[in-house]
Design a protein around this motif. Structure first.
Motif, PDB file in Angstrom:
ATOM      1  N   GLU A 448      40.587  39.033  41.955  1.00 13.90           N
ATOM      2  CA  GLU A 448      41.496  40.141  41.453  1.00 13.90           C
ATOM      3  C   GLU A 448      42.707  40.001  42.249  1.00 13.90           C
ATOM      4  OE1 GLU A 448      39.137  43.812  42.909  1.00 13.90           O
ATOM      5  OE2 GLU A 448      37.898  43.711  41.005  1.00 13.90           O
ATOM      6  N   TYR A 449      42.698  39.530  43.419  1.00 13.29           N
ATOM      7  CA  TYR A 449      43.811  39.004  43.933  1.00 13.29           C
ATOM      8  C   TYR A 449      44.756  38.250  43.479  1.00 13.29           C
ATOM      9  CZ  TYR A 449      47.051  37.014  47.403  1.00 13.29           C
ATOM     10  OH  TYR A 449      48.106  36.622  48.037  1.00 13.29           O
ATOM     11  N   LEU A 450      44.075  37.110  43.039  1.00 13.86           N
ATOM     12  CA  LEU A 450      44.697  35.944  42.284  1.00 13.86           C
ATOM     13  C   LEU A 450      45.158  36.430  40.859  1.00 13.86           C
ATOM     14  CD1 LEU A 450      42.510  33.051  43.254  1.00 13.86           C
ATOM     15  CD2 LEU A 450      44.621  33.640  44.064  1.00 13.86           C
ATOM     16  N   GLN A 451      44.738  37.374  40.162  1.00  9.47           N
ATOM     17  CA  GLN A 451      45.072  37.842  39.088  1.00  9.47           C
ATOM     18  C   GLN A 451      46.134  38.804  39.133  1.00  9.47           C
ATOM     19  OE1 GLN A 451      41.569  39.812  37.564  1.00  9.47           O
ATOM     20  NE2 GLN A 451      40.414  37.993  36.799  1.00  9.47           N
ATOM     21  N   VAL A 452      46.014  39.614  40.261  1.00 13.27           N
ATOM     22  CA  VAL A 452      47.408  40.368  40.447  1.00 13.27           C
ATOM     23  C   VAL A 452      48.636  39.572  40.758  1.00 13.27           C
ATOM     24  CG1 VAL A 452      48.479  42.319  42.043  1.00 13.27           C
ATOM     25  CG2 VAL A 452      46.280  42.568  41.035  1.00 13.27           C
TER      26      VAL A 452
END
Length: 473
Positions: A448-452
């Motif tokens: 989720e962090y990388l996607q954001v």
């Protein structure tokens, strides 16, 4: 033989190797020279420049040379050939037959009656009805005509000057098209660098997680020997390792695709890059900055100027057209024979004014005026539309920056929870299932962090593209 082939292969290796440790600065420097789409657009620029030069050349008129080689026995052509070659004689007019008639008449009547006979209308008609053989049945003749022709416009009602201004603007617009394409390629290149960096970070984290899981597996196996763990604990950790290996393999494939796309953009094989900073700051701009920097708005303004010049070209249809020409040449039955002796020239001017054409010119003029109003409206629409798009991007970037800070805290928490449960498992205070659940939660938060972060970078790069910030670097 084997040694020779080996040496040959070693010699070829540097030729096939791709760029290593490529920096984004170097890649941006390569983009203008290596990207094929940018080169195609630059060729379009050059063609537009030649259109401008072609219109400019119209002001200087045109000169041509014509050489004709003819042969004919047509009476009109042969007579015209001789006349144009300045070789016509009374024989060519049929005077031989006329003089023959006079001579015959002299032998038929006394000299003192010749005048009265020639004054007789009947005799006159008889003599005038004689068909001259030399004029009507000439022999075939060659004719070589060399002619230099020059014509130049003197006054066109401003049409040529307005056409030149239009082609100049079209050339400038083609340069903006190239800059816009370049901005798009810079956007794609930065995204490729950023995606590769993100994937590398993801792979690094997956490998770290895998190493931790291998250590955990080793601990489980040692505890199993002592009878402190169950067989299912081993199966669970092995299943989770297989899942991580699958995710790691998929990440490596995505990294390979990203490198292939980067190589395509640069038309050069790229093996590795220097990772970029994931912390990206968005530019802050005012409405005046947007109107000054955005290429679509600049192009729309140029389109408005083209529309104004188009009105001037239509107005020229109501003004006179004045031109001049000069012609010089020579003709003979042999090529360039006695050129100066048989030369000729013609000079002249032409004045042309359209008086009536059914109102079509008026309709074209009104259409040009309506087009100008349309383009003026499109300019205002572009200003407002681009400004709205910029504000939406700025809002999205602010929101994603807040989400990034939140995801960073969530990731730190997930990692700490995983480490806590891992320690509890070793003390027998938690099951392996609990540990793996926390490890899955850490992976989920990392994704989720990388996607954001990916969405945030994309919005920032898109904002830079809209503001032509790559074209100004």
């Amino acid at each position: 033989m084997v040694r020779t082939l080996a040496l040959l292969m070693i010699g070829l290796l540097p030729l096939s190797a791709g760029l290593k440790n490529l920096t984004m600065r170097d890649a941006l420097g390569m983009l203008d020279k290596k990207n094929l789409e940018i080169r195609v657009s630059q060729y379009d620029e050059v063609m537009k420049k030649y259109d401008e030069i072609a219109v400019e050349g119209k002001n200087w008129g045109s000169a041509s040379i014509t050489i004709q080689a003819l042969r004919s026995n047509d009476a009109g052509n042969v007579f015209g050939f001789k006349l144009q070659s300045r070789e016509a004689t009374f024989r060519d007019f049929g005077f031989r037959d006329f003089l023959g008639g006079i001579s015959g008449l002299t032998g038929m009547v006394p000299y003192n009656q010749l005048g009265a006979t020639l004054g007789n209308p009947a005799m006159q008609n008889r003599m005038l009805d004689v068909a001259p053989d030399d004029l009507n049945y000439p022999g075939a003749r060659n004719h070589f005509l060399t002619k230099f022709h020059y014509e130049v416009p003197i006054y066109t009602g401003g049409k040529l000057s307005e056409y030149k201004k239009i082609t100049q603007k079209l050339y400038e617009m083609s340069k903006l098209d190239t800059r816009k394409l370049r901005d798009e390629k810079i956007f794609q290149l930065k995204k490729a660098f950023y995606n590769i960096t993100l994937v590398e970070r993801y792979v690094t984290n997956l490998r770290k997680i895998r190493r931790n899981m291998l250590k955990l597996k080793k601990t489980i196996l040692e505890m199993k020997k002592e009878g402190y763990t169950k067989k299912t604990d081993v199966l669970e950790i092995e299943a989770r390792l297989a899942k991580v290996d699958s995710m790691l393999n998929q990440a490596k494939l995505n990294r390979t695709l990203a490198y292939q796309f980067l190589s395509f953009l640069l038309d050069t094989d790229v093996d590795s890059i220097r990772k970029v900073d994931l912390l990206i700051h968005a530019p802050k701009v005012t409405q005046a900055d947007i109107e000054r920097m955005n290429l679509d708005i600049q192009k729309a303004k140029m389109g408005l100027e083209v529309a104004r010049h188009a009105i001037a070209t239509e107005k020229a249809n109501f003004l006179p057209m004045v031109g001049a020409f000069a012609e010089y040449g020579s003709a003979d039955d042999h090529l360039w024979n006695d050129f100066a002796k048989k030369d000729f020239y013609t000079v002249g001017m032409q004045f042309k004014l359209n008086i009536f054409n059914g109102g079509s010119d008026k309709a074209k003029l009104e259409k040009a005026r309506v087009r100008q109003m349309k383009v003026a409206t499109q300019v205002e629409l572009a200003k407002k539309g681009i400004a709205l798009k910029v504000r939406k991007l700025e809002t999205a970037i602010d929101s994603l920056e807040f989400d990034l800070r939140s995801e960073q805290k969530q990731l730190a928490l997930a990692r700490e929870i995983y480490r806590t449960y891992e320690a509890k498992y070793k003390e027998g205070l938690a099951s392996i299932t609990d540990v793996l659940i926390k490890q899955s939660a850490e992976l989920q938060v990392l994704l989720e962090y990388l996607q954001v972060a990916n969405r945030h970078s994309e919005k920032v790069f898109e904002l830079e593209k809209i503001l032509d910030m790559g074209g100004r670097s």
